[in-house]
Design an enzyme around this catalytic site. Structure first.
Site, PDB file in Angstrom:
ATOM      1  N   LYS A   1      37.814  54.502  43.593  1.00 23.51           N
ATOM      2  CA  LYS A   1      36.521  53.805  43.639  1.00 23.51           C
ATOM      3  C   LYS A   1      35.426  54.759  44.093  1.00 23.51           C
ATOM      4  O   LYS A   1      35.708  55.724  44.805  1.00 23.51           O
ATOM      5  CB  LYS A   1      36.601  52.650  44.653  1.00 23.51           C
ATOM      6  CG  LYS A   1      37.430  51.468  44.207  1.00 23.51           C
ATOM      7  CD  LYS A   1      37.443  50.376  45.264  1.00 23.51           C
ATOM      8  CE  LYS A   1      38.276  49.180  44.851  1.00 23.51           C
ATOM      9  NZ  LYS A   1      37.710  48.427  43.715  1.00 23.51           N
TER      10      LYS A   1
ATOM     11  N   ARG B   1      46.567  42.222  40.428  1.00 23.61           N
ATOM     12  CA  ARG B   1      47.405  41.484  39.463  1.00 23.61           C
ATOM     13  C   ARG B   1      48.810  42.056  39.376  1.00 23.61           C
ATOM     14  O   ARG B   1      49.766  41.355  39.072  1.00 23.61           O
ATOM     15  CB  ARG B   1      46.702  41.489  38.092  1.00 23.61           C
ATOM     16  CG  ARG B   1      46.469  42.869  37.531  1.00 23.61           C
ATOM     17  CD  ARG B   1      45.410  42.876  36.436  1.00 23.61           C
ATOM     18  NE  ARG B   1      44.049  42.893  36.974  1.00 23.61           N
ATOM     19  CZ  ARG B   1      42.947  42.902  36.230  1.00 23.61           C
ATOM     20  NH1 ARG B   1      43.011  42.864  34.903  1.00 23.61           N
ATOM     21  NH2 ARG B   1      41.770  42.930  36.780  1.00 23.61           N
TER      22      ARG B   1
HETATM   23  N1  BES Z   1      39.909  44.419  45.075  1.00 26.06           N
HETATM   24  C1  BES Z   1      39.235  44.689  43.851  1.00 26.06           C
HETATM   25  C2  BES Z   1      38.251  43.581  43.477  1.00 26.06           C
HETATM   26  C3  BES Z   1      36.934  43.582  44.197  1.00 26.06           C
HETATM   27  C4  BES Z   1      35.966  44.502  43.869  1.00 26.06           C
HETATM   28  C5  BES Z   1      36.646  42.600  45.097  1.00 26.06           C
HETATM   29  C6  BES Z   1      34.732  44.465  44.508  1.00 26.06           C
HETATM   30  C7  BES Z   1      35.420  42.552  45.714  1.00 26.06           C
HETATM   31  C8  BES Z   1      34.465  43.469  45.430  1.00 26.06           C
HETATM   32  C9  BES Z   1      40.220  44.827  42.715  1.00 26.06           C
HETATM   33  O1  BES Z   1      41.443  45.362  43.040  1.00 26.06           O
HETATM   34  C10 BES Z   1      39.597  45.719  41.714  1.00 26.06           C
HETATM   35  O2  BES Z   1      39.395  46.872  42.030  1.00 26.06           O
HETATM   36  N2  BES Z   1      39.312  45.213  40.527  1.00 26.06           N
HETATM   37  C11 BES Z   1      38.678  45.976  39.525  1.00 26.06           C
HETATM   38  C12 BES Z   1      39.328  45.631  38.216  1.00 26.06           C
HETATM   39  C13 BES Z   1      38.902  46.526  37.066  1.00 26.06           C
HETATM   40  C14 BES Z   1      39.444  47.924  37.278  1.00 26.06           C
HETATM   41  C15 BES Z   1      39.403  45.941  35.792  1.00 26.06           C
HETATM   42  C16 BES Z   1      37.201  45.589  39.514  1.00 26.06           C
HETATM   43  O3  BES Z   1      36.873  44.427  39.682  1.00 26.06           O
HETATM   44  O4  BES Z   1      36.377  46.504  39.401  1.00 26.06           O
HETATM   45 MN    MN Z   2      41.412  47.483  42.974  1.00 23.53          MN
END
Ligand code: BES
Ligand code: MN
Ligand code: ZN
Length: 503
Positions: free
Chosen positions: A284, A358
């Site tokens: 990230k 997931r």
């Molecule tokens: N934990 C995150 C989701 C999240 C992101 C919650 C920002 C709250 C704020 C999750 O594991 C994630 O990183 N999801 C990605 C999925 C994408 C790579 C398809 C996302 O939402 O960016």
């Molecule tokens: Mn994630």
């Protein structure tokens, strides 16, 4: 804060403070009117001087009101009488608690639960009052040094006892049940908040497992914690794939509350327990990455809900399933392009290691089949896309059964912890196509929250299932950064309704 419920008039009570409401413009609530006449119109005199008009969430603290036995009276503005609904009620309670923080009032009586709120009975008002008061008083100071702990500062004493007063007796019985429910809910919410707010270096998978064990001990629940070797035997290749990049060992927690009839099928709650989500190799960006300590809020909501229903001794069979690990970049971490074999046998192509929630949930869903559940609900901070769609007011709700979705929506409305029903149409499933495995772990930028739910649905075919995406609701960002404890109120309310139905 200790709560109790009583009936009677305000003027004879000898408390540190009595809380009563005033509508716009200067219209006294029933309890305020009683105080006013006991004090020969003292409140009216003060209001007529123009010090408080009754605007919602305004307040005025009075001392030594004539002919009353209490030290203080807090007048709280309620806004327009016609517009006094659920939200306004909660705001008034919150304003009252805020206004008293930093005063010397420790032993307090509130008449706010006596106010009429359209369509809501005393039970609702009492439970909400308790919940909002407890939430307003919540502080997270475990990680602060001695000199920075507010609780040590003499300037900020807290309300120790809050008695909710009703003028009439008629709804007292229901209100007594409600106060217990409100209190149990508040302690469940507080547990979820504490776990969420703890940093990732303390709240590790091992720590969560220990918390579940402590909860089981306190409330006579059954608990089991599976280790990496157990998970390998079960074939949880998807969950283990996420866990393999971290030095923290993964844990798989199973918590059981068996207080229903033996023949009653269990309700299973599955919570995402990523104790820190760096994104893994698909790392990230740096900004706000600290907030990914909250990626275990689904797990925290399961533990919080268990605390609430255990305190209530709810006559139901409920099983909590928590897959918990860290998502870290590492020489041993999974890479984009890797293919994992889930416990269900379905193979998964990893196109983005940041779509890890997931991957741990799918194995937990498959594992849940063994309980022959009545239904399964998973709770997860699953997608940033859900935050874009719904913001921080509603959790995203998905289900393979409409009647279950309705029931959850209704529980959320009642608990003022709302969800919004999102589509799970087959049309979206094709976005998860993979050239190399049975399914891909991401579905592109469009409808990101929906395709994440579609992914989970492939592992939830054998039971009635609902999924709550709480990425926008489980914590707040910015100046008020902190865990909210959501959706513990929704889940607890849902289970209370189920328990009422089953007896
Ligand atoms: N934990 C995150 C989701 C999240 C992101 C919650 C920002 C709250 C704020 C999750 O594991 C994630 O990183 N999801 C990605 C999925 C994408 C790579 C398809 C996302 O939402 O960016
Ligand atoms: Mn994630
Ligand atoms: Zn995540």
């Amino acid at each position: 804060m200790e709560f109790s419920i009583k009936t009677g008039n305000p003027e004879k009570l000898s408390k540190d403070c009595i809380i009563v409401g005033v509508f716009e413009s200067r219209k006294l609530s029933a309890a305020a009117a009683v105080l006013d006449s006991a004090s020969d119109g003292y409140l009216t005199t003060i209001l007529n001087r123009g010090d408080l008009d009754g605007k919602l969430a305004s307040s005025l603290l009075l001392h030594n009101v004539p002919n009353t036995a209490s030290d203080r009276v807090l007048l709280v503005g309620l806004g327009k009488e016609k517009e006094f609904h659920e939200r306004q009620y909660r705001q008034a309670v919150q304003a009252a608690i805020k206004a008293l923080s930093g005063t010397g009032a420790k032993n307090v009586a509130s008449y706010l639960a006596d106010l009429p709120v359209k369509k809501q009975d005393a039970a609702w008002k009492v439970a909400q009052h308790v919940e909002v008061a407890a939430a307003s008083a919540y502080r997270f100071e475990q990680m602060k040094g001695k000199s920075n702990k507010e609780e040590n500062a003499e300037a900020a004493p807290h309300i120790a006892k809050l008695a909710l007063y009703l003028l009439q007796h008629d709804e007292l019985k229901k209100a007594e049940t409600a106060i217990k429910q409100g209190q149990a809910l508040a302690s469940g919410v507080n547990l979820a908040k504490d776990l969420g707010n703890l940093p990732g270096n303390i709240c590790t998978p091992t720590y969560l497992a220990e918390q579940a064990q402590a909860l089981a001990k306190d409330f006579d629940l059954q608990v089991e914690v599976l280790e990496r070797a157990d998970l390998e035997k079960l074939g949880m290749g998807s969950f283990l794939g996420v866990a393999q990049g971290s030095v923290q060992p993964p844990k798989f927690i199973i918590l059981q509350h068996h207080k229903g009839k033996k023949s009653q099928k269990p309700i299973v709650l599955v919570g995402k327990g990523i104790t820190f989500d760096s994104g893994g190799i698909s790392i990230k960006p740096g900004a706000e990455m600290d907030e990914m300590k909250y990626d275990m809020c689904g797990a925290a909501s399961v533990l919080g809900t268990f605390k609430a229903i255990a305190e209530l001794n709810l006559p139901l069979n409920v099983i909590g399933v928590i897959p918990t690990c860290e998502n870290m970049p590492d020489g041993n971490a999974i890479r984009p392009g890797d293919v994992l074999t889930s416990m269900s046998g379905q193979t998964i192509e990893i196109l983005n290691t940041d779509a890890e929630g997931r991957l741990i949930l799918c194995d937990a869903l498959t594992y849940s089949e063994r309980f022959e559940p009545e239904l399964v609900i998973d709770i997860a901070t699953l997608t940033g896309a859900c935050v874009i769609a719904l913001g921080s007011h509603a959790s995203g709700l998905y289900s393979n059964k409409d009647s279950l979705a309705k029931e959850l929506l209704h529980a959320g409305e009642h608990a003022v912890d709302r969800a919004w029903h999102m589509p799970l149409w087959d049309d979206y499933q094709e976005q998860l196509h993979s050239n190399f495995a049975d399914i891909a772990n991401i579905g592109g930028r469009a409808a990101g929250s929906i395709t994440a739910a579609c992914f989970l649905s492939r592992f939830a075919k054998k039971f009635d299932w609902a999924h709550l995406d709480v990425a926008g609701t489980a914590w707040k960002s910015g100046k008020e950064k902190g865990s909210t404890g959501r959706p513990v109120p929704l889940l607890t309310q849902f289970l209370i309704q189920r328990a009422e139905k089953s007896d």
